[in-house]
Each structure stands twice: as C-alpha cells, then as structure tokens.
Design a protein around this motif. Structure first.
Motif, PDB file in Angstrom:
ATOM      1  N   ARG A  77       0.832  -1.194   0.000  1.00 58.46           N
ATOM      2  CA  ARG A  77       0.000   0.000   0.000  1.00 58.46           C
ATOM      3  C   ARG A  77       0.873   1.253   0.000  1.00 58.46           C
ATOM      4  O   ARG A  77       2.058   1.200   0.310  1.00 58.46           O
ATOM      5  CB  ARG A  77      -0.931   0.004   1.210  1.00 58.46           C
ATOM      6  N   GLY A  79       0.706   5.537   1.131  1.00 60.95           N
ATOM      7  CA  GLY A  79      -0.033   6.595   1.798  1.00 60.95           C
ATOM      8  C   GLY A  79      -0.049   7.898   1.032  1.00 60.95           C
ATOM      9  O   GLY A  79      -0.565   8.911   1.528  1.00 60.95           O
ATOM     10  N   ASP A  81      -1.040  10.787  -1.770  1.00 62.10           N
ATOM     11  CA  ASP A  81      -2.343  11.293  -2.208  1.00 62.10           C
ATOM     12  C   ASP A  81      -2.787  10.690  -3.541  1.00 62.10           C
ATOM     13  O   ASP A  81      -3.990  10.633  -3.820  1.00 62.10           O
ATOM     14  CB  ASP A  81      -2.298  12.819  -2.329  1.00 62.10           C
ATOM     15  N   THR A  86      -5.741   5.286  -0.790  1.00 58.82           N
ATOM     16  CA  THR A  86      -6.034   6.458   0.032  1.00 58.82           C
ATOM     17  C   THR A  86      -7.336   7.146  -0.374  1.00 58.82           C
ATOM     18  O   THR A  86      -7.776   8.087   0.292  1.00 58.82           O
ATOM     19  CB  THR A  86      -4.883   7.479  -0.040  1.00 58.82           C
TER      20      THR A  86
END
Length: 350
Positions: A77, A79, A81, A86
């Motif tokens: 994953r 983080g 934008d 997210t």
C-alpha cells in the motif's frame, strides 16, 4: 483473416474495459503505473501520460496497475495522495464500476450502429396454426400477417409474442390475408412450453408459430437510440439469467465456452459482414461487463464488495482476508477458464 479480426475485436473490448478504469482512476487523481492488454510477458510497450502502455503475451484479458493496489500483495500500500488505497471507498467503487460500464456503453454503440444500418427482424407472419388452439378457434390461418393488436401497430414477431405472453384477456387482432383485412378476437390460453434454457414454463399462448419471413427495419435516429438501449438491456438480462441458471445447475457445465469459442464465434460473424460482427461484439462486450460485476474476489465485483464492507463497518477488511479471498477467486476463475478451454477442445474433436 477472420481469426485476426476476431482477436482484434476481443482486444478492443478488453481495451475499452480497462480504459474505463483508467479514466476514472485519473479523474480521482490516482497514478496508473501500467495499462496492459493481456497478461504475462511484455511484448511491446511505450510510455505516455506517465503510464506504461503495454501488450502482453497471453491475450486473455488485461489490467491497469494503480499505485497502492496489488492483488498479489495487498500489503503493498501507499499513503501518497495519488494512491488508490487512500481514496474514499465510494471513489474506489466508481473506479471499479467504470470498467463494466464502459463495456455496456460500447455495446450500446454497437447496437446503435446496427440500428442505423437497418437490422433484420422476424416479420409478424403466421407460419403454422396449432390444431384445436385459440388461434384456430379465432379463425387465424397460415400466411396471415398481423398488423395490429388492440389498436397498437405490430412491426415484428417479437412484439406480437411479447403482447400474447403478457395477457390472458381477449386480444383484438387486425390481420392482412391476401388483399383483405380481417378483425379477429383471440384469447390466450395458459400452456406449457420450453424457454431458451430448456426449462418447462407456463405462459399465455395462442398456438401460432412464425413463418420465418424477415424484413429490414428502417429506424429513425430516435428509434435507433431506443433500439440500442433495449438491446443492451435485453443482452445484459440474458447474461445475468444465464449465470444464474449455470449456478443453479439448469445450464450444464458442458455449455461453458472459453476463449476459443469466443474467438471462433466472432470469426464466423466476421464472414457474414459488419452488422453480424457488431452484434456479436456487442454481446461479448455485455458479457465482459456482467461477468466482471459478479461478487468474485479478483474481479471488479469482488473488490466492490470489499469497499462496500468498508463503508458499512467503517473498517477495511484485513490484508490477510483480502489476500486469501482474492487467491481463492483466482483459483476459481482459472478453473472456470480451464473448464471452458476443455469444453472448446472437446467440441473441436467431435
């Protein structure tokens, strides 16, 4: 040559499916790393709009690889934008829905092109009247052309059939017989028949069969728009029903076809002209759209279910659960593809 055209058509349908995901992902600011037609080893690629567009060796589908989204490794994953994971669950659902919706839209375009080209339709001309049936009692004869039912003009056999199946009340028919016009009343009777899935059903019938005469429909632009919508809906409903009948065992597993069947049917359609090719391309496009909406992990529908779960419980499913369910989904899909390929080979050897 027809097989090459068939493969190109199939690739185009897959391309538009993945393009739907791509456009929606970019709209929500998700970085798309790879846009691939096919799986496996990369054959050719180029970079455009900061995405690697590639053609892969196994032409059995395609994918868009988005930042922060990897079925093979749910823990990968991000983080940032511009990451898929997210985004809000409803945004991810829109991205997932965009692929199947692109297939439905493409099918609509194909049907619209068919409508403008003048599709063939079965004429409302009676070819057979069953003995002791309501039709015979009413005085209907072989060769009669039904012009209207209850004052509503009839242009195709399907229109006539739909009206009969939906009514047990007396129907007023305007019939052309030779150079004369007759007005007859016939009352449908509940009778048993077989549907397209070979199930025994009970429905209103009058005891007539079509003559087989066809005619070319000349549709206005407005009528063509309606025709495209109706055909897309009918094809979608048929695919949904077929899946349901397959799950419940009404349709045997031997009826499942694989990519060989798809390419073969499309190749045959190519030989009959552009309209036939458009018809089967539309049907396959709807097929792709419907099947990808099934709630099977590894398909769009499965991922939509994960996001709906997150929206309801306010918590994302664990990476381990997503991984195991997705792995199970892939095993199921590969098994289904293997069964389809086995059935294809079996048919070829018969």
């Amino acid at each position: 040559m027809s097989w090459i055209v068939a493969l190109l058509v199939l690739s185009a349908l897959i391309f538009f499916h993945e393009l739907g995901h791509y456009v929606a992902a970019r709209y929500f600011g998700v970085y798309v790393e790879v846009f691939s037609i096919g799986f496996g080893k990369k054959i050719a690629s180029f970079t455009w709009l900061n995405t690697r567009w590639q053609l892969s060796a196994i032409p059995l589908g395609g994918y868009v690889k988005m930042k922060g989204q990897d079925d093979a490794d749910p823990t990968a994953r991000s983080g940032d934008d511009d990451s898929y994971n997210t985004k809000k669950p409803w945004q991810r659902i829109v991205i997932l829905l965009a692929g199947p919706l692109a297939n439905f839209a493409l099918a609509w375009v194909f049907y619209f092109a068919i409508a403008l080209g003048g599709p063939q339709a079965l004429s409302p001309v009676i070819g057979k009247v069953v003995a002791d049936s309501p039709a015979q009692t009413a005085g209907l004869r072989q060769g009669d052309r039904v012009l209207s039912v209850n004052g509503e003009p009839i242009a195709t056999w399907n229109e006539l059939s739909d009206i009969i199946k939906s009514s047990e009340a007396p129907l007023s028919l305007q019939v052309e017989r030779g150079n004369a016009i007759y007005f007859l009343s016939v009352t449908p009777r509940i009778s048993e028949s077989k549907n397209i899935f070979k199930e025994t059903i009970r429905q209103p019938m009058v005891g007539i069969a079509p003559s087989g005469e066809v005619h070319t429909m000349r549709l206005s632009t407005v009528e063509a728009l309606a025709y495209a919508g109706e055909e897309t809906y009918a094809a979608s409903l048929l695919i949904f029903q077929s899946v349901q009948k397959l799950i419940t065992g009404v349709v045997p597993a031997e009826e499942i076809g694989g990519v060989v069947s798809i390419v073969s049917i499309t190749a045959d359609a190519t030989a009959y002209g552009w309209m036939s090719l458009c018809f089967f391309a539309a049907l396959i496009s709807v097929n792709l759209g419907v099947l990808n909406l099934l709630p099977i992990p590894a398909l769009d529908g499965g991922h939509i279910m994960f996001n709906l779960y997150e929206m309801i419980v306010r918590k994302a499913p664990s990476d381990e659960a997503v991984y195991r369910l997705t792995l199970g989904g892939w095993i199921f899909l590969l098994g289904l593809m293997g069964l389809g390929l086995y059935n294809d080979i079996t048919r070829m050897m018969q």
